[in-house]
Design an enzyme around this catalytic site. Structure first.
Site, PDB file in Angstrom:
ATOM      1  N   ASP A 240      -7.391  -3.378   7.830  1.00 37.48           N
ATOM      2  CA  ASP A 240      -6.442  -2.260   7.690  1.00 37.48           C
ATOM      3  C   ASP A 240      -5.789  -1.989   9.044  1.00 37.48           C
ATOM      4  O   ASP A 240      -5.485  -0.848   9.405  1.00 37.48           O
ATOM      5  CB  ASP A 240      -7.135  -1.007   7.163  1.00 37.48           C
ATOM      6  CG  ASP A 240      -6.153   0.064   6.673  1.00 37.48           C
ATOM      7  OD1 ASP A 240      -4.973  -0.269   6.420  1.00 37.48           O
ATOM      8  OD2 ASP A 240      -6.567   1.239   6.570  1.00 37.48           O
TER       9      ASP A 240
ATOM     10  N   GLU B  13       0.872  -1.175   0.000  1.00 35.68           N
ATOM     11  CA  GLU B  13       0.000   0.000   0.000  1.00 35.68           C
ATOM     12  C   GLU B  13       0.906   1.221   0.000  1.00 35.68           C
ATOM     13  O   GLU B  13       1.418   1.624   1.040  1.00 35.68           O
ATOM     14  CB  GLU B  13      -0.935   0.007   1.212  1.00 35.68           C
ATOM     15  CG  GLU B  13      -1.964   1.121   1.109  1.00 35.68           C
ATOM     16  CD  GLU B  13      -2.898   1.181   2.300  1.00 35.68           C
ATOM     17  OE1 GLU B  13      -3.990   1.760   2.161  1.00 35.68           O
ATOM     18  OE2 GLU B  13      -2.549   0.662   3.371  1.00 35.68           O
TER      19      GLU B  13
ATOM     20  N   GLY C  11     -16.974   1.050  12.534  1.00 35.69           N
ATOM     21  CA  GLY C  11     -17.796   2.112  13.098  1.00 35.69           C
ATOM     22  C   GLY C  11     -17.143   3.475  13.032  1.00 35.69           C
ATOM     23  O   GLY C  11     -17.784   4.477  13.375  1.00 35.69           O
TER      24      GLY C  11
ATOM     25  N   HIS D 103       0.158   8.260   5.076  1.00 33.74           N
ATOM     26  CA  HIS D 103       1.382   7.918   4.347  1.00 33.74           C
ATOM     27  C   HIS D 103       2.253   9.162   4.250  1.00 33.74           C
ATOM     28  O   HIS D 103       1.751  10.276   4.118  1.00 33.74           O
ATOM     29  CB  HIS D 103       1.057   7.393   2.947  1.00 33.74           C
ATOM     30  CG  HIS D 103       0.375   6.058   2.942  1.00 33.74           C
ATOM     31  ND1 HIS D 103       1.026   4.890   2.628  1.00 33.74           N
ATOM     32  CD2 HIS D 103      -0.909   5.711   3.230  1.00 33.74           C
ATOM     33  CE1 HIS D 103       0.184   3.884   2.717  1.00 33.74           C
ATOM     34  NE2 HIS D 103      -1.006   4.362   3.086  1.00 33.74           N
TER      35      HIS D 103
END
Length: 390
Positions: free
Chosen positions: A277, A132, A252, A144
């Site tokens: 993730d 990623e 959520g 990032h």
């Protein structure tokens, strides 16, 4: 040899639907039979270890396509022991198959990291490597490091997939950047999933990427333009194309329940993959962490960059994603289970071995109580979490 295990009495989620009062038989590392509990069995009772799971659910082991770490350990920067600790943390929460994700870094560093992770893939500890970054848009960089981002030069993309020694599974790209479409074609030619994410692409640019071979939406809705009625953007293109599987982070925080239901309604239950993730804090706790070169604060289970406050991955585990999908979002159990197992397994090309409770497949399964709280985890025929021990 370990005795044959017979799990009886649970509501068993099979590819054909849910069987009440079902039975799953495990011999060694494989499932050998699934049937209603009252069906005749080929295994003599004296030769079997029988476990009554009445009042529970029995579902396939979870498959996580997108995971950066857990248990205080990072897949991007930790030692081999750290990576194994993170893997084990997620196994305790039902993830029996995991793709290790890196975050943006120097290209040479990521190549070295890919080599380390490839060794763990060779051993069967992980299902492969997901890059990623760094080939993502500075406009949608999320957590990032902007100074390390670069355009997706196909030669550099090739360097990373070669460094993974056949274990590169997925690369997330902002396909609108120079070299993006050519990089998608390169990935498709090498059997590596091209994922559209951290992108500022238009609808038309996203359609072009899909036509070139992109098949995944990296955490749909997040780190991409919102859907607009005059500028439908990547979300619309990714939802409407039957060639694309969409990742969803069901914690959520990343998604409103209505957005999740919209994705299921338009993509259909066969094209959704729940992911975590997850970063280091998953299964570990609040505190200060590093995500690549960036500092992250985790408070009340929500990870945000110290500088700027952007969401920085999640602390999600897939058992929580499943429970929320059923008890909060109102999804049918079978749809939620497919998003955690069959759909990602098929995307990885591993559905001949994992992703469903069928004879001949790996004995990877999860036991849940009536409230969908995890009570047991089996991986390849061995209990990681033994439901008999509370």
């Amino acid at each position: 040899m370990a005795p044959t295990k017979v799990l009886t009495g649970a509501r068993v989620v099979l590819p054909t639907g849910t069987v009440d009062d079902g039975r799953v038989t495990v011999d060694g590392t494989r499932i050998t039979a699934t049937a209603p509990a009252n069906a005749p069995s080929d295994t003599p009772e004296s030769a079997a270890e029988t476990l009554d799971l009445t009042g529970h659910w029995l579902v396939p082991g979870f498959v996580d396509l997108h995971n950066h770490g857990g248990g205080g350990a990072s897949f991007t920067s930790g030692t081999v022991d750290d990576v194994l600790k993170g893997i084990h943390t997620h196994r305790l929460h039902g993830t029996t198959t995991l793709v290790a994700s890196t975050v943006t870094g120097d290209l040479d560093f990521l190549a070295r990291r890919a080599g380390l992770l490839a060794e763990l893939a060779e051993q069967g500890d992980i299902a492969g490597v997901h890059f990623e970054g760094p080939f993502i848009s500075p406009c949608r960089k999320g957590a990032h490091s902007e100074e390390l981002l670069r355009d997706p030069d196909p030669a550099e993309v090739r360097k990373l997939i070669d460094a993974a020694h056949g274990h590169a599974r997925m690369v997330t790209l902002a396909t609108e950047l120079p070299g993006g479409i050519d990089s998608v074609r390169l990935l498709a030619e090498h059997g590596v999933i091209a994922a559209v994410g951290h992108t500022d692409a238009t609808y038309e640019q996203t359609v072009a990427a899909i036509d070139a071979g992109a098949t995944v939406a990296t955490h749909l809705f997040n780190a991409m333009p919102a859907l607009g009625h005059r500028a439908p953007g990547p979300v619309t293109a990714l939802l409407e194309d039957e060639r694309v599987t969409v990742e969803l982070i069901n914690d959520g925080t990343h998604l409103h329940p209505a957005a999740l239901r919209l994705a299921f309604r338009h993509a259909g239950p066969g094209r959704v993959a729940f992911i975590t993730d997850a970063m280091d804090a998953a299964g570990f706790g609040d505190g200060r962490y590093m995500l690549g070169p960036l500092e992250v604060d985790v408070e009340d289970g929500v990870a945000r960059l110290v500088e700027g406050g952007s969401i920085a991955g999640s602390t999600l585990t897939l058992d929580r994603a499943l429970k929320r999908a059923v008890t909060v979002d109102g999804l049918p159990v079978e749809h939620a289970v497919a998003a955690l197992s069959a759909n990602p397994a098929r995307l990885l090309g591993m559905d001949d071995r994992i992703g469903s409770l069928e004879p001949g497949k790996d004995a990877d399964l999860v036991v849940l109580d009536a409230e969908f709280t995890l009570r047991g985890v089996m991986r390849r025929g061995e209990w990681v979490v033994d439901p008999r021990r509370g």
